[in-house]
Design a protein around this motif. Structure first.
Motif, PDB file in Angstrom:
ATOM      1  N   SER A  14       0.794  -1.439   0.045  1.00 43.03           N
ATOM      2  CA  SER A  14       0.023  -0.607   0.186  1.00 43.03           C
ATOM      3  C   SER A  14       1.081   1.647   0.051  1.00 43.03           C
ATOM      4  O   SER A  14       0.533   2.137  -0.910  1.00 43.03           O
ATOM      5  CB  SER A  14      -0.847  -0.202   1.656  1.00 43.03           C
ATOM      6  N   PHE A 114      -4.206   2.467   4.614  1.00 42.47           N
ATOM      7  CA  PHE A 114      -5.183   1.447   4.655  1.00 42.47           C
ATOM      8  C   PHE A 114      -4.892  -0.239   3.356  1.00 42.47           C
ATOM      9  O   PHE A 114      -4.091   0.408   2.489  1.00 42.47           O
ATOM     10  CB  PHE A 114      -6.587   1.659   3.142  1.00 42.47           C
ATOM     11  N   HIS A 118      -5.910  -5.787  -2.587  1.00 44.71           N
ATOM     12  CA  HIS A 118      -6.658  -5.579  -4.097  1.00 44.71           C
ATOM     13  C   HIS A 118      -5.475  -6.659  -4.979  1.00 44.71           C
ATOM     14  O   HIS A 118      -5.659  -6.436  -5.633  1.00 44.71           O
ATOM     15  CB  HIS A 118      -7.039  -4.491  -4.873  1.00 44.71           C
ATOM     16  N   GLU A 169     -11.415   7.216  12.027  1.00 46.53           N
ATOM     17  CA  GLU A 169     -10.134   6.302  10.856  1.00 46.53           C
ATOM     18  C   GLU A 169     -10.902   4.185  10.972  1.00 46.53           C
ATOM     19  O   GLU A 169     -10.689   3.580   9.876  1.00 46.53           O
ATOM     20  CB  GLU A 169      -9.520   6.305  11.206  1.00 46.53           C
ATOM     21  N   HIS A 172     -13.729   4.158   9.090  1.00 46.18           N
ATOM     22  CA  HIS A 172     -13.865   4.597   7.831  1.00 46.18           C
ATOM     23  C   HIS A 172     -13.060   3.168   6.849  1.00 46.18           C
ATOM     24  O   HIS A 172     -13.352   3.056   5.901  1.00 46.18           O
ATOM     25  CB  HIS A 172     -13.046   5.916   7.472  1.00 46.18           C
ATOM     26  N   GLN A 173     -12.384   2.418   7.854  1.00 51.14           N
ATOM     27  CA  GLN A 173     -11.618   1.984   6.346  1.00 51.14           C
ATOM     28  C   GLN A 173     -12.502   0.577   6.729  1.00 51.14           C
ATOM     29  O   GLN A 173     -12.246  -0.223   5.663  1.00 51.14           O
ATOM     30  CB  GLN A 173      -9.955   1.096   7.137  1.00 51.14           C
ATOM     31  N   THR A 175     -15.258   0.580   6.907  1.00 46.27           N
ATOM     32  CA  THR A 175     -16.814   0.915   5.641  1.00 46.27           C
ATOM     33  C   THR A 175     -16.376   0.502   4.309  1.00 46.27           C
ATOM     34  O   THR A 175     -16.963   0.295   3.469  1.00 46.27           O
ATOM     35  CB  THR A 175     -17.743   2.655   5.831  1.00 46.27           C
ATOM     36  N   ASN A 176     -14.686   0.914   3.692  1.00 47.47           N
ATOM     37  CA  ASN A 176     -14.928   1.381   2.921  1.00 47.47           C
ATOM     38  C   ASN A 176     -14.267  -0.549   2.092  1.00 47.47           C
ATOM     39  O   ASN A 176     -14.589  -0.967   1.114  1.00 47.47           O
ATOM     40  CB  ASN A 176     -13.154   1.395   3.046  1.00 47.47           C
ATOM     41  N   LYS A 178     -16.634  -2.907   3.306  1.00 45.10           N
ATOM     42  CA  LYS A 178     -17.842  -3.625   3.052  1.00 45.10           C
ATOM     43  C   LYS A 178     -17.891  -2.905   1.670  1.00 45.10           C
ATOM     44  O   LYS A 178     -19.093  -3.876   0.996  1.00 45.10           O
ATOM     45  CB  LYS A 178     -18.655  -2.337   4.080  1.00 45.10           C
ATOM     46  N   ILE A 179     -17.780  -1.644   1.242  1.00 40.07           N
ATOM     47  CA  ILE A 179     -18.036  -1.471   0.142  1.00 40.07           C
ATOM     48  C   ILE A 179     -17.326  -1.692  -0.973  1.00 40.07           C
ATOM     49  O   ILE A 179     -17.764  -2.207  -1.981  1.00 40.07           O
ATOM     50  CB  ILE A 179     -18.433   0.224   0.656  1.00 40.07           C
ATOM     51  N   ASP A 180     -16.244  -1.967  -1.019  1.00 41.28           N
ATOM     52  CA  ASP A 180     -15.508  -2.029  -1.585  1.00 41.28           C
ATOM     53  C   ASP A 180     -15.114  -3.618  -1.870  1.00 41.28           C
ATOM     54  O   ASP A 180     -15.130  -4.557  -3.147  1.00 41.28           O
ATOM     55  CB  ASP A 180     -13.626  -1.935  -1.597  1.00 41.28           C
TER      56      ASP A 180
END
Length: 334
Positions: A14, A114, A118, A169, A172-173, A175-176, A178-180
């Motif tokens: 990252s 993060f 990927h 934070e 936020h991560q 949430t990412n 779950k979404i991504d």
């Protein structure tokens, strides 16, 4: 066993990617056919159990590109860099900063950036939580305790102070994730997820809002019953602890800073709030006797954790026992 993606490599990837380095992550765990691509820099994570494999991988990398830098890092490399004479460089401690520098980049390191999930095939990993695929995640790095058997204690000393991600934070991560990736099962890999109760309770509030199920590690002697009630309300399905022994004598020798009664308490609280209890035990630490083993056996029978794992003590390099064996009555009889 290919349960979880390699978090250390994903954090490094990252940071490299952020600063314009062309980077790939190759996880060889569980694979029999190794296909290593061409690269100018190879970073390899090594543990004491993978020393022979590490040398083999390094040799393969050099065969692919004889001019490439082979960099070794990880737990074993941090405490015994001399075990890798074939490496161009050995990294002690966290790898983000050193790998950036070795790739010609200078930048401030964010230890809670993060992870580059990927960069690996998430579907190739097998850890299931409550019937669904999960991801590992860290909200803190390090451990403030210094147990005598723990090889990580020496690495934490190299890395410096215990550090924690801010609750917002964390939210936020998650949430990412779950979404991504569509994943709502998390395996928190913090050495002690329940550290710092005000911060923990703020994180749990966000987790509950995200409707995430998770597993984590607690700490007997520090945790309180309210914590287990809040963990259950937030979606915790399993909690684990390093119980280590049912003998107070052995716990004191291990520098666990905990009482046997504290170990009973956390298992009882987990059961009370329907959280699966998972206890880790360590036998054979210097000073162990038939009597102390019987105490541990009795503790397991009486506390009745839902799951438990018993491991043999190994004096890993960098532990207090390995560095100062005489303190523990160990003599070299070879």
């Amino acid at each position: 066993d290919r349960l979880d993606p390699p978090m250390g490599l994903l954090y490094i990837a990252s940071h490299l990617e952020k600063h314009g380095v062309d980077v790939d992550v190759l996880d060889l765990s569980g694979l029999t056919n190794w296909e290593i691509p061409f690269a100018n820099v190879y970073g390899i994570t090594s543990y004491i159990a993978t020393l022979d494999i590490t040398e083999k991988i390094a040799s393969m990398c050099k065969a692919i590109n004889s001019k490439a830098q082979v960099i070794i890092g990880g737990a074993h490399a941090s405490v015994r860099p001399q075990d890798f004479p074939y490496a161009d460089k050995v990294v002690q401690g966290y790898g983000e900063g050193p790998m950036l520098a070795l790739c010609g980049k200078q930048a401030t390191v964010d230890l809670f950036r993060f992870p580059a999930y990927h960069k690996v095939d998430l579907k190739s990993y097998s850890r299931i939580i409550d019937g669904k695929p999960s991801l590992p995640f860290l909200t803190s790095r390090g451990c403030p305790y210094k147990c005598s058997f723990c090889g990580l204690a020496s690495i934490h000393k190299i890395n410096g102070r215990y550090q924690m991600m801010e609750p917002l934070e964390v939210a936020h991560q998650l949430t990412n994730i779950k979404i991504d990736f569509g994943i709502d099962r998390i395996n928190f890999q913090d050495d002690i997820f329940t550290m710092n109760r005000p911060r923990l309770y703020e994180i749990l509030k966000h987790i509950k809002q995200l409707n995430i199920r998770f597993r984590c590690m607690g700490r007997a002697g520090m945790d309180v019953e309210e914590t287990y009630e809040r963990l259950a309300e937030a979606g915790c399905g399993q909690i684990a602890w390093g119980i280590e022994s049912g003998s107070q004598y052995m716990l004191d020798r291990m520098r666990k800073q905990v009482k046997v009664s504290d170990n009973y308490d956390v298992i009882r609280w987990a059961k009370k709030y329907s959280i699966v209890s998972r206890a880790f035990f360590l036998i054979g630490f210097p000073g162990e006797t038939r009597e102390t083993l019987e105490e541990t056996k009795r503790f397991i029978e009486e506390s009745d954790p839902d799951q438990y794992l018993v491991s043999n003590f190994v004096p890993y390099p960098g532990t207090a026992v390995a560095d100062n064996p005489a303190w523990y009555g160990i003599t070299n009889r070879s």
